[in-house]
Design an enzyme around this catalytic site. Structure first.
Site, mmCIF file in Angstrom:
data_model
loop_
_atom_site.group_PDB
_atom_site.id
_atom_site.type_symbol
_atom_site.label_atom_id
_atom_site.label_comp_id
_atom_site.label_asym_id
_atom_site.label_seq_id
_atom_site.Cartn_x
_atom_site.Cartn_y
_atom_site.Cartn_z
ATOM 1 N N GLU A 92 1.250 -1.103 -0.025
ATOM 2 C CA GLU A 92 0.112 0.128 0.667
ATOM 3 C C GLU A 92 1.531 1.309 0.254
ATOM 4 O O GLU A 92 1.986 1.176 0.546
ATOM 5 C CB GLU A 92 -1.501 0.175 1.191
ATOM 6 C CG GLU A 92 -2.341 0.665 1.400
ATOM 7 C CD GLU A 92 -1.992 2.406 2.295
ATOM 8 O OE1 GLU A 92 -1.067 3.181 1.943
ATOM 9 O OE2 GLU A 92 -2.586 1.807 3.189
ATOM 10 N N CYS B 118 -2.056 7.845 4.987
ATOM 11 C CA CYS B 118 -3.021 7.627 3.363
ATOM 12 C C CYS B 118 -3.684 7.946 3.264
ATOM 13 O O CYS B 118 -3.843 7.722 2.537
ATOM 14 C CB CYS B 118 -2.218 5.792 3.493
ATOM 15 S SG CYS B 118 -3.249 4.759 4.124
HETATM 16 N N1 LIG Z 1 1.274 6.754 1.791
HETATM 17 C C1 LIG Z 1 1.663 6.041 3.222
HETATM 18 O O1 LIG Z 1 0.926 5.903 3.804
HETATM 19 C C2 LIG Z 1 3.305 5.707 3.565
HETATM 20 C C3 LIG Z 1 3.154 5.726 5.196
HETATM 21 C C4 LIG Z 1 4.596 5.930 4.985
HETATM 22 C C5 LIG Z 1 4.850 7.018 4.329
HETATM 23 N N2 LIG Z 1 4.473 7.053 3.845
HETATM 24 C C6 LIG Z 1 5.767 8.209 2.259
HETATM 25 O O2 LIG Z 1 7.566 7.478 2.500
HETATM 26 C C7 LIG Z 1 7.993 8.742 3.400
HETATM 27 C C8 LIG Z 1 9.337 7.672 3.958
HETATM 28 O O3 LIG Z 1 8.797 6.894 5.141
HETATM 29 P P1 LIG Z 1 8.903 5.677 5.462
HETATM 30 O O4 LIG Z 1 9.953 5.306 6.437
HETATM 31 O O5 LIG Z 1 7.826 5.411 6.616
HETATM 32 O O6 LIG Z 1 8.562 4.802 3.907
HETATM 33 P P2 LIG Z 1 9.590 4.147 3.090
HETATM 34 O O7 LIG Z 1 8.805 3.493 2.206
HETATM 35 O O8 LIG Z 1 10.753 4.729 2.942
HETATM 36 O O9 LIG Z 1 9.801 3.481 4.699
HETATM 37 C C9 LIG Z 1 9.480 1.836 4.827
HETATM 38 C C10 LIG Z 1 9.946 0.189 4.841
HETATM 39 O O10 LIG Z 1 10.428 -0.318 3.806
HETATM 40 C C11 LIG Z 1 11.975 -0.228 4.065
HETATM 41 N N3 LIG Z 1 12.724 -0.170 2.462
HETATM 42 C C12 LIG Z 1 12.652 1.368 2.368
HETATM 43 N N4 LIG Z 1 13.431 1.235 1.184
HETATM 44 C C13 LIG Z 1 14.101 -0.088 0.675
HETATM 45 C C14 LIG Z 1 13.769 -0.436 -0.522
HETATM 46 N N5 LIG Z 1 14.569 0.225 -1.722
HETATM 47 N N6 LIG Z 1 13.938 -1.756 -0.599
HETATM 48 C C15 LIG Z 1 13.681 -2.347 0.830
HETATM 49 N N7 LIG Z 1 12.713 -1.924 1.686
HETATM 50 C C16 LIG Z 1 13.559 -0.480 1.594
HETATM 51 C C17 LIG Z 1 12.500 0.857 5.115
HETATM 52 O O11 LIG Z 1 13.539 -0.047 5.430
HETATM 53 C C18 LIG Z 1 11.163 1.054 6.220
HETATM 54 O O12 LIG Z 1 11.418 -0.498 6.891
HETATM 55 C C19 LIG Z 1 7.318 9.175 4.204
HETATM 56 O O13 LIG Z 1 8.109 10.216 3.101
HETATM 57 C C20 LIG Z 1 6.098 9.472 2.728
HETATM 58 O O14 LIG Z 1 5.768 10.185 1.761
HETATM 59 C C21 LIG Z 1 3.874 6.660 2.777
HETATM 60 O O1 LIG Z 2 -2.130 5.172 6.338
HETATM 61 C C1 LIG Z 2 -2.396 4.483 6.233
HETATM 62 C C2 LIG Z 2 -4.187 3.868 6.541
HETATM 63 C C3 LIG Z 2 -5.021 5.277 6.935
HETATM 64 C C4 LIG Z 2 -5.884 4.769 8.107
HETATM 65 O O2 LIG Z 2 -5.980 3.736 8.640
HETATM 66 C C5 LIG Z 2 -7.150 5.539 8.686
HETATM 67 O O3 LIG Z 2 -7.358 6.299 8.031
HETATM 68 O O4 LIG Z 2 -7.912 5.040 9.761
#
Ligand SMILES: NC(=O)c1ccc[n+]([C@@H]2O[C@H](COP(=O)([O-])OP(=O)(O)OC[C@H]3O[C@@H](n4cnc5c(N)ncnc54)[C@H](O)[C@@H]3O)[C@@H](O)[C@H]2O)c1
Ligand SMILES: O=CCCC(=O)C(=O)O
Length: 529
Positions: free
Chosen positions: A265, A302
């Site tokens: 997601e 999200c």
């Molecule tokens: N849409 C969403 O629900 C959502 C949620 C959290 C973060 N984010 C986005 O992600 C950005 C970074 O935040 P984050 O640290 O939570 O997310 P991230 O996607 O960078 O990391 C999530 C997990 O994936 C691992 N990871 C990161 N890059 C990887 C790769 N290339 N290969 C394998 N594993 C990898 C990380 O170590 C971590 O455990 C935020 O600034 C935001 O833009 C989006």
């Molecule tokens: O960030 C992702 C999940 C969002 C959610 O579960 C909520 O809006 O309650």
């Protein structure tokens, strides 16, 4: 509860040697003890081997035993008490009330899956009765059940330290399906993950399950996650996070000798369509509801409403005046991590500097080091369609309003949107024809369509879909919230002409487990037992 900074590999505690990871309290920038030792390929291999060894025993636990295990995890999490709330709050900057609410959701989710497991409908039992006399060829005896895929890798999400992390929805769904789980904790909240991991581990022991049913690993950056997804014992992946990481994990999974499904997601801007009659009737109320949803949790959902579409004119102007005033009055709020704060600020400044975008309002200035200011921007439909950058998620409390010349353009813009988790209609009875015309477009674009609500705050239930076409997720056929999520970790097996003694109990004559089934295509409800 005392936390040690160790990984939990089955029943063994192990301090990783691949660099220290420290949680940071984003309210003040202070490092939190203890240091967590990052793991490497050896720890991944050990956790995966234990998970593979546990699989056959765990997947054949009775439905009652598996449900009891999920309920024990839920109780153990509650028994962590205030220590868990305080640690999660310190590691994320999220207020206590939010963490308490999230704990309730996490525990409720585990209990809901326990009920689902007991009911057993998800086994999807089907029978085709044999017909030995059929000519030219006899029809065989066919019986189908769903079995779990195997060990699942789960990535904890930064923005939900409980409900989407060690014992979150992906873990609950995989354990419910009968899959051992190896969690890669998010480095932003290792202490919360260790506490919850201990609660799961204690439940494994108390329920007499093999130790490999659950492991918890730590590792910064991409190497641990890549090694985990590449490991041959792992048969599916659950992930919530950035599009970049999700896509990287999809590539890793696809490049394996045995490719596996990745349920990632990723990114969604959750469009909100303000239809004309509703906008004319209640612009101020819609603006108030929208801004409340926008700033919730510093916008780190999200489901955050990052895009608003409406027809330009005085009604939209009234909405914008009200929404801009509410955003301007909103405080800057501590974000989850310094990196997420930096990414938000960069995205907000990039949007503000975009030649085709006007800044309508910014929230009150930051007081603390990692506070994000809410922001509201505007552009028009032609500019929006001309630059794909304007569709990119700015993770935080930022939203872009797109003025359309007419409802036909609104629909045309909807057609060009990327895949979304949600699409929201603000509408009144007089908007029904426009809504009806938009609906097929929204169905193609989103996993959940809402009327007169706001997308944040996902209900955990049987009919929820928290999913959607790419880039919202990597696989639009399912959901990561709600009981339907169990299907991601199952596959059907057909048993042809097996003797009774060899059949799994769920498929034997006489329905000894009392489960719902279909016979020759006709559903038979579960008998009361
Ligand atoms: N849409 C969403 O629900 C959502 C949620 C959290 C973060 N984010 C986005 O992600 C950005 C970074 O935040 P984050 O640290 O939570 O997310 P991230 O996607 O960078 O990391 C999530 C997990 O994936 C691992 N990871 C990161 N890059 C990887 C790769 N290339 N290969 C394998 N594993 C990898 C990380 O170590 C971590 O455990 C935020 O600034 C935001 O833009 C989006
Ligand atoms: O960030 C992702 C999940 C969002 C959610 O579960 C909520 O809006 O309650």
């Amino acid at each position: 509860m005392k936390i040690d900074g160790d990984m939990l590999i089955g029943a063994t505690r192990l301090h990783g040697a691949e660099g220290d990871i420290h949680a940071i309290d984003p309210r003040n920038g202070e490092r939190l003890a203890p240091a967590y030792g990052g793991g490497g390929p050896d720890e991944v291999a050990r956790a995966c081997a234990l998970a593979a060894a546990a699989f056959d025993a765990y997947r054949e636990t009775s439905l009652a035993a598996r449900a009891g295990f999920l309920e024990t995890i839920a109780q153990n999490i509650l028994d962590l008490g205030d220590d868990l709330i305080e640690r999660a709050s310190a590691e994320t900057g999220l207020p206590r009330a939010r963490i308490e609410g999230e704990r309730g959701r996490t525990v409720g989710q585990l209990r809901l899956f326990a009920e689902e497991v007991r009911r057993g409908d998800w086994l999807g039992l089907r029978f085709d009765t044999p017909s030995p006399e059929r000519r030219p060829a006899p029809r065989p005896d066919l019986r189908l059940r769903h079995i779990p895929l195997g060990p699942v890798a789960v990535f904890g999400a930064s923005n939900f330290p409980l409900a989407f992390s060690a014992a979150g929805g992906d873990t609950a769904a995989a354990l419910a399906a009968g899959c051992p789980v190896v969690v890669k904790a998010h480095s932003a909240h290792p202490g919360t993950s260790e506490m919850v991991g201990c609660a799961i581990r204690a439940a494994v022991a108390a329920c007499g399950l093999p130790e490999g049913v659950f492991s918890l690993l730590f590792g910064a950056g991409s190497s641990m996650g890549t090694a985990l997804v590449a490991h041959p014992a792992i048969k599916a992946v659950g992930f919530t996070g950035s599009r970049r990481a999700g896509v990287a994990l999809m590539a890793t999974a696809a490049a394996r000798a045995e490719p596996i499904p990745v349920y990632a997601e990723m990114s969604s801007i959750n469009p909100v369509f303000l239809l004309p009659v509703a906008l004319a009737a209640r612009a101020p109320a819609i603006a108030a509801g929208f801004v409340a949803s926008l700033v919730l949790g510093a916008g780190q959902f999200c489901t955050n409403p990052g895009l608003v579409l409406a027809v330009g004119g005085p009604d939209l102007d009234r909405f914008l005046t009200e929404a801009a005033a509410a955003v301007a009055a909103a405080p800057a709020t501590t974000m989850l991590t310094p990196a997420i704060h930096a990414a938000y600020d960069a995205g907000r400044l990039r949007l503000g500097a975009h030649a085709a975008v006007a800044t309508l309002a910014e929230g009150r200035p930051a007081q603390g080091p990692f506070e994000g200011r809410p922001a509201l921007f505007a552009t028009d439909a032609a500019q929006f369609l001309a630059d794909p950058v304007l569709q990119e998620e700015t993770f935080g409390a930022s939203s872009l309003v797109v003025r359309c010349p007419d409802v036909a353009t609104l629909r045309a813009v909807a057609e060009r949107l990327d895949g979304q988790l949600t699409a929201t209609l603000q509408m009144d009875a007089g908007d029904l024809d426009d809504a009806r015309a938009l609906l097929p477009v929204l169905e193609r674009r989103a996993g959940r369509i809402l009327v007169n609500g706001y997308p944040t705050g996902v209900e955990v239930g049987h009919a929820m879909v928290h999913g959607g076409p790419f880039p919202a997720t990597s696989d639009s056929r399912t959901t990561s919230v709600g009981t339907l999520a169990i299907r991601r970790f199952l596959r059907p097996v057909c048993y042809q002409d097996l003797p009774q003694a060899l059949l799994p109990a769920a498929l034997r004559d006489g329905n000894p487990l009392g489960l719902a089934r279909s016979v020759d295509g006709v559903p038979i409800v579960a008998p009361a037992i």
